[in-house]
Design an enzyme around this catalytic site. Structure first.
Site, PDB file in Angstrom:
ATOM      1  N   PRO A  36     -70.016 -34.127 -30.839  1.00 42.70           N
ATOM      2  CA  PRO A  36     -69.248 -35.156 -31.545  1.00 42.70           C
ATOM      3  C   PRO A  36     -68.394 -34.576 -32.670  1.00 42.70           C
ATOM      4  O   PRO A  36     -67.272 -35.029 -32.905  1.00 42.70           O
ATOM      5  CB  PRO A  36     -70.332 -36.083 -32.089  1.00 42.70           C
ATOM      6  CG  PRO A  36     -71.480 -35.914 -31.148  1.00 42.70           C
ATOM      7  CD  PRO A  36     -71.447 -34.467 -30.754  1.00 42.70           C
ATOM      8  N   TYR A  37     -68.918 -33.559 -33.372  1.00 40.63           N
ATOM      9  CA  TYR A  37     -68.122 -32.897 -34.406  1.00 40.63           C
ATOM     10  C   TYR A  37     -66.830 -32.343 -33.818  1.00 40.63           C
ATOM     11  O   TYR A  37     -65.730 -32.558 -34.354  1.00 40.63           O
ATOM     12  CB  TYR A  37     -68.935 -31.778 -35.049  1.00 40.63           C
ATOM     13  CG  TYR A  37     -68.102 -30.823 -35.876  1.00 40.63           C
ATOM     14  CD1 TYR A  37     -67.520 -31.238 -37.074  1.00 40.63           C
ATOM     15  CD2 TYR A  37     -67.882 -29.507 -35.453  1.00 40.63           C
ATOM     16  CE1 TYR A  37     -66.745 -30.357 -37.844  1.00 40.63           C
ATOM     17  CE2 TYR A  37     -67.111 -28.633 -36.208  1.00 40.63           C
ATOM     18  CZ  TYR A  37     -66.543 -29.064 -37.390  1.00 40.63           C
ATOM     19  OH  TYR A  37     -65.772 -28.209 -38.133  1.00 40.63           O
ATOM     20  N   GLY A  38     -66.949 -31.608 -32.710  1.00 42.22           N
ATOM     21  CA  GLY A  38     -65.768 -31.058 -32.054  1.00 42.22           C
ATOM     22  C   GLY A  38     -64.797 -32.129 -31.611  1.00 42.22           C
ATOM     23  O   GLY A  38     -63.572 -31.952 -31.694  1.00 42.22           O
TER      24      GLY A  38
ATOM     25  N   THR B 279     -64.278 -35.004 -33.121  1.00 42.21           N
ATOM     26  CA  THR B 279     -63.541 -35.503 -34.283  1.00 42.21           C
ATOM     27  C   THR B 279     -62.475 -34.505 -34.726  1.00 42.21           C
ATOM     28  O   THR B 279     -61.379 -34.908 -35.137  1.00 42.21           O
ATOM     29  CB  THR B 279     -64.466 -35.825 -35.474  1.00 42.21           C
ATOM     30  OG1 THR B 279     -65.109 -34.635 -35.953  1.00 42.21           O
ATOM     31  CG2 THR B 279     -65.516 -36.853 -35.087  1.00 42.21           C
TER      32      THR B 279
END
Length: 328
Positions: free
Chosen positions: A164-166, A168
Site C-alpha cells: 500500500p505504501y508503494g 500511494t
C-alpha cells in the site's frame, strides 16, 4: 530572491537537504508536522542547528490544513522583486512498507496522496522554479528474478508496487504528471533507493541492526537475508536532489541510487567487521510487501544531473555507526 521550501524538513533526508541548502545561501522554509511515526525528540534534534540559522524559517504544520500562502510573501504571490521564485522539495510523507496495510492505509493515503494533491493545487499560484517530488523504489515492485523484466530498474519500466505504501507513492507520481501536463508545473520526480546514514529513521534496517550489535542484543531479519538492496548514502542522495533543482528536466523521472546491489546478509557481515563483534540474529517470515531485489539504473541521472555516487557501503556504514554510537 530564490526561496526553497522543504516539506518533511525534520525528517532524516529533509533535515540534511535543508542544511545543505542553507549552507549554499538559499532562503529556506521548512515545514514538518512532527507526526508520531517516530520520536518527536529525534526530529527536533535533526533541526537543532537549522533553527538557529538566519536564512531558515520553520513552520510546525500539517500540509493537509496549512494555508501555504500565509507563510512567506513569495508563496502568496507578493514577490519582493520580479526575480523572486521558489523551488519546492516535497519530502513529507508517511513512510514504511509494513505499517501501510489494513487500517494504517488511511494514514498513508491522507498524508501521501491527499497532502501531495493539496500542495500541487497550491503550487499553481506560486512562481515556481521547480517542484521536486521525492518518490521511492517501492513503486517498481518485484522485478528481476520474480518476472520477465531484468534488473536494473529503469525509469521507463512499468511500475507494479506490491505494498500500500508503494501504491500511494505511485499515485503521487501520477498526480505530479497530471499537474505537469495540464498546468505546465515544472515538476521532476526522483525515485530514492534505500537511503542510509546518520539520522536514518529508527525503523530502517541498518539503524536497527547497528543498534542491536552495539548493544549486544538479538535482532530479526525478514526472510532469509538473501534479498538484495541498492543502498544509497545520504550525502550522495542530497547531492543529486540539489542538482535536480537546476538540471533536471520538468516532467521527467530520475533514479537516485548507489548503482550497485548488496545482499542483506553481506550488509550484516560488513557491520560485524566494522563494529568488531558478532550479530545475534535470527530469521523470520518474510514481510508482505517487501521487494526481493532492487538495483537502480542511474545512467539517466549521470547524464542529465551529473550525478556520481561516491560513497561505498562500508564507508557510509562507518559514519552511521559513529553517529549511533554517539547517541548512546
Amino acid at each position: 530572491m530564490e526561496y526553497c521550501l522543504v516539506t518533511g524538513v525534520a525528517g532524516f533526508i529533509g533535515s540534511y537537504l535543508a542544511e545543505k541548502l542553507v549552507k549554499l545561501g538559499y532562503n529556506v522554509i521548512g515545514i514538518d508536522s512532527f507526526n508520531d511515526f517516530y520520536s518527536r525528540n529525534t526530529k527536533e534534534r535533526n533541526i537543532k542547528w537549522l533553527i538557529k540559522q538566519p536564512n531558515f524559517t520553520f513552520h510546525e504544520a500539517n500540509l493537509l490544513t496549512l494555508n501555504l500562502s500565509s507563510i512567506t510573501p513569495c508563496l502568496a504571490g507578493r514577490q519582493e522583486s520580479l526575480n523572486d521564485s521558489i523551488t519546492i522539495f516535497h519530502l513529507a510523507a508517511r513512510s514504511g512498507v509494513r505499517t501501510s496495510w489494513e487500517e494504517g492505509f488511511k494514514i498513508y493515503f491522507d498524508n501521501n496522496v491527499l497532502a501531495t494533491h493539496k500542495l500541487l493545487e497550491a503550487s499553481r499560484r506560486f512562481k515556481l522554479k521547480k517542484f521536486i517530488y521525492t518518490s521511492s523504489s517501492s513503486v517498481y515492485g518485484n522485478i528481476g528474478a520474480y518476472c520477465n523484466t531484468p534488473l536494473p530498474m529503469k525509469e521507463n519500466m512499468p511500475c507494479n508496487p506490491i505494498s500500500p505504501y508503494g501504491v500511494t507513492k505511485l499515485a503521487c507520481e501520477h498526480l505530479c504528471k497530471l499537474y505537469f501536463t495540464n498546468y505546465q508545473l515544472p515538476i521532476t520526480i526522483l525515485r530514492y533507493f534505500s537511503i542510509y546514514g546518520p539520522r536514518q529513521r529508527p525503523d530502517m534496517a541498518f539503524h536497527k541492526f547497528i543498534k542491536a550489535i552495539l548493544g549486544e542484543k538479538p535482532f530479526e531479519i525478514y526472510g532469509d537475508g538473501t534479498q538484495t538492496r541498492d543502498f544509497t548514502y545520504i550525502d550522495d542522495a542530497i547531492e543529486a536532489t540539489i542538482k535536480a533543482k537546476d538540471l533536471a528536466q520538468a516532467g521527467e523521472v530520475y533514479n537516485i541510487g548507489g548503482g550497485t546491489t548488496t545482499i542483506v546478509n553481506k550488509g550484516v557481515n560488513i557491520l560485524e567487521k566494522i563494529i568488531g563483534r558478532p550479530a545475534k540474529l535470527s530469521y523470520i517470515e518474510k514481510s508482505k510487501g517487501d521487494i526481493q531485489h532492487t538495483l537502480s539504473d542511474i545512467s539517466k541521472s549521470i547524464k542529465t544531473l551529473g550525478y556520481h555516487p561516491i560513497w561505498t557501503l562500508e564507508k557510509g556504514l562507518k559514519e552511521e555507526i559513529k553517529w549511533l554510537s554517539a547517541q548512546n
